[in-house]
Scaffold this motif. Sequence first.
Motif, PDB file in Angstrom:
ATOM      1  N   GLU A 139       0.833  -1.196   0.000  1.00 55.75           N
ATOM      2  CA  GLU A 139       0.000   0.000   0.000  1.00 55.75           C
ATOM      3  C   GLU A 139       0.872   1.253   0.000  1.00 55.75           C
ATOM      4  OE1 GLU A 139       0.971  -1.498   2.519  1.00 55.75           O
ATOM      5  OE2 GLU A 139       0.796  -0.388   4.376  1.00 55.75           O
ATOM      6  N   LYS A 196       3.601   5.432 -12.093  1.00 57.93           N
ATOM      7  CA  LYS A 196       4.245   6.668 -11.647  1.00 57.93           C
ATOM      8  C   LYS A 196       5.479   6.250 -10.868  1.00 57.93           C
ATOM      9  CE  LYS A 196       1.102  10.515 -11.147  1.00 57.93           C
ATOM     10  NZ  LYS A 196      -0.042  10.859 -10.308  1.00 57.93           N
ATOM     11  N   SER A 217       8.830   7.517  -8.608  1.00 58.29           N
ATOM     12  CA  SER A 217       9.377   8.630  -7.827  1.00 58.29           C
ATOM     13  C   SER A 217      10.763   8.241  -7.313  1.00 58.29           C
ATOM     14  CB  SER A 217       8.427   8.941  -6.682  1.00 58.29           C
ATOM     15  OG  SER A 217       9.060   9.766  -5.754  1.00 58.29           O
ATOM     16  N   GLU A 266      10.407   4.437  -5.970  1.00 53.26           N
ATOM     17  CA  GLU A 266       9.032   4.095  -5.614  1.00 53.26           C
ATOM     18  C   GLU A 266       8.228   3.990  -6.902  1.00 53.26           C
ATOM     19  OE1 GLU A 266       7.489   6.570  -2.293  1.00 53.26           O
ATOM     20  OE2 GLU A 266       5.770   6.797  -3.613  1.00 53.26           O
ATOM     21  N   ASN A 304       4.561   3.332  -8.421  1.00 52.32           N
ATOM     22  CA  ASN A 304       3.118   3.201  -8.166  1.00 52.32           C
ATOM     23  C   ASN A 304       2.442   2.691  -9.420  1.00 52.32           C
ATOM     24  OD1 ASN A 304       3.564   4.327  -5.723  1.00 52.32           O
ATOM     25  ND2 ASN A 304       2.257   6.120  -6.029  1.00 52.32           N
ATOM     26  N   GLN A 310      -4.604   0.518  -6.516  1.00 51.92           N
ATOM     27  CA  GLN A 310      -3.238   1.047  -6.612  1.00 51.92           C
ATOM     28  C   GLN A 310      -2.321   0.295  -5.650  1.00 51.92           C
ATOM     29  OE1 GLN A 310      -1.693   4.854  -4.878  1.00 51.92           O
ATOM     30  NE2 GLN A 310      -1.920   5.531  -6.975  1.00 51.92           N
ATOM     31  N   THR A 321       2.135  -0.213  -4.609  1.00 49.57           N
ATOM     32  CA  THR A 321       3.450   0.427  -4.695  1.00 49.57           C
ATOM     33  C   THR A 321       4.549  -0.608  -4.517  1.00 49.57           C
ATOM     34  OG1 THR A 321       2.484   2.413  -3.746  1.00 49.57           O
ATOM     35  CG2 THR A 321       4.872   2.252  -3.690  1.00 49.57           C
TER      36      THR A 321
HETATM   37  C1  NAG Z   1       2.508   6.493  -4.639  1.00 46.19           C
HETATM   38  O1  NAG Z   1       1.532   6.029  -3.740  1.00 46.19           O
HETATM   39  C2  NAG Z   1       1.738   6.399  -2.410  1.00 46.19           C
HETATM   40  C3  NAG Z   1       0.682   5.725  -1.560  1.00 46.19           C
HETATM   41  O2  NAG Z   1      -0.586   5.840  -2.125  1.00 46.19           O
HETATM   42  C4  NAG Z   1       1.722   7.915  -2.281  1.00 46.19           C
HETATM   43  O3  NAG Z   1       1.983   8.300  -0.969  1.00 46.19           O
HETATM   44  C5  NAG Z   1       2.780   8.496  -3.213  1.00 46.19           C
HETATM   45  O4  NAG Z   1       2.720   9.901  -3.212  1.00 46.19           O
HETATM   46  C6  NAG Z   1       2.588   7.997  -4.627  1.00 46.19           C
HETATM   47  N1  NAG Z   1       3.705   8.445  -5.440  1.00 46.19           N
HETATM   48  C7  NAG Z   1       3.548   8.949  -6.651  1.00 46.19           C
HETATM   49  C8  NAG Z   1       4.799   9.314  -7.380  1.00 46.19           C
HETATM   50  O5  NAG Z   1       2.451   9.115  -7.152  1.00 46.19           O
END
Ligand code: NAG
Length: 402
Positions: A192, A227, A229, A271, A273, A285, A287
């Motif tokens: 999650e 996505k 990060s 990271e 997603n 969703q 991760t």
């Molecule tokens: C990915 O998902 C997490 C948990 O939902 C969130 O905190 C985070 O900002 C998301 N990262 C991106 C790059 O969208």
Amino acid sequence: MHGLLAAVITAAIFGATGAGCVAVPSTNCYVFDNTSHIYDFSSLVGQLFEYDDEKDPDLVVRFCKDIETRAQTGYVDYGRYNSLNYFIASAGTGNFLQEYFNGDIRNCETTYDKLGRTAQVNIICGSCPNGQCVGGLGCICSVTYESTCRVLIDLALPCVKPGLRVFEGFTVGFHPRSWEVVYNGMTQVGYEKSYDEFSFSTEQRDVTLYLTAVASLSSLVQKPTIKVSPKEGLAVKLSGSGANGSPPTTLSPTMIAVDWRCEKARDKPYEVNITIPVLNYAPVQFTFAKLCEHSQDERGESLRGWGIFGIISCILIVGLTLSCVGGFIYKMRVQNLRGLDAVPGMAILSACLETASGGSGGPRYTRPNEANDHFVNQATWEEQTASTRRTTATSEKTYGSI
Ligand SMILES: *[C@@H]1O[C@H](CO)[C@@H](O)[C@H](O)[C@H]1NC(C)=O
Ligand SMILES: *[C@@H]1O[C@H](CO)[C@@H](O)[C@H](O)[C@H]1NC(C)=O
């Protein structure tokens, strides 16, 4: 105007929480209503609701844990159910229905489909039918003993706010029949959010995900998006039937191949997603954390290298075979062998046997327990020593001739 405002607020909330996926609640004290919205009662687990009874013993509901009856002194008469067995949307009294099976009272073993002592709790969001329990934490409206083995309880409480609409029955796993990542539409613990301590290693270049959904709703599943990060440094590609948004079913899961390549090393994992939108439901969703200890080439390049190596190997093998066959035919023609020696391969075979057996007249293999006689033993040993020398000589000659 109100609708517009609500939409704007909703959009703002979804924007802030990042698409708003449904993570599995921290306890099993949750329920879906008849439109699949989740109600998470985890904050109420163990909450006591007591009911003073004039003619029967007092009854206590430990929310999502147990139903107990107590003697006047507070002594627990009975209770201790296995656990909460069912928590579902109610079709009858109240909004939700809980079932507890296998209570610890004796002489109920054979009743109600052998489930032992059972209890049913009808949960009413708000107040009791007679108007009791307005506000506050809630209370028990009524207790009805159907038999000594079964009790029905109406419980009113201010229900928690409904959560997102969960795409029930949807699973995501690393194998066609597993659901480690998403189960029943809810993202499982560990996926999650990103955990630094659980990440895919640098060496793992891909991971395959299998998606299943209830067949009647499978066409609602849309194309997944990714996505990463930070944005730069990890190249991620999705492929496979699931990546095109094909409808998965329980019988034929679809597949998403996640291919990742480290472009830039980093001491913390990236990271990743992955969001799977579902029409009319909250998106699914999850991760992944992906470690990049060093940068990596594109997989095509290394494959090309192996391709060239393969072609060269192939040419070498074909060339060797041809020259061997040529040599053999030449030998057969020139030496004009007859009889058994003329059979193809015979010359090579006999040469091999000769080398392996250490030339003609080699020693007989003697097992120690077979040779009782000391002198025979010694003779064999001497013979072996001699033959070993001979074999060495033969081998040397053979190596020299090649
Ligand atoms: C990915 O998902 C997490 C948990 O939902 C969130 O905190 C985070 O900002 C998301 N990262 C991106 C790059 O969208
Ligand atoms: C869902 O349940 C509510 C009461 O809890 C009821 O009013 C509503 O009609 C039900 N909806 C459907 C689709 O069954």
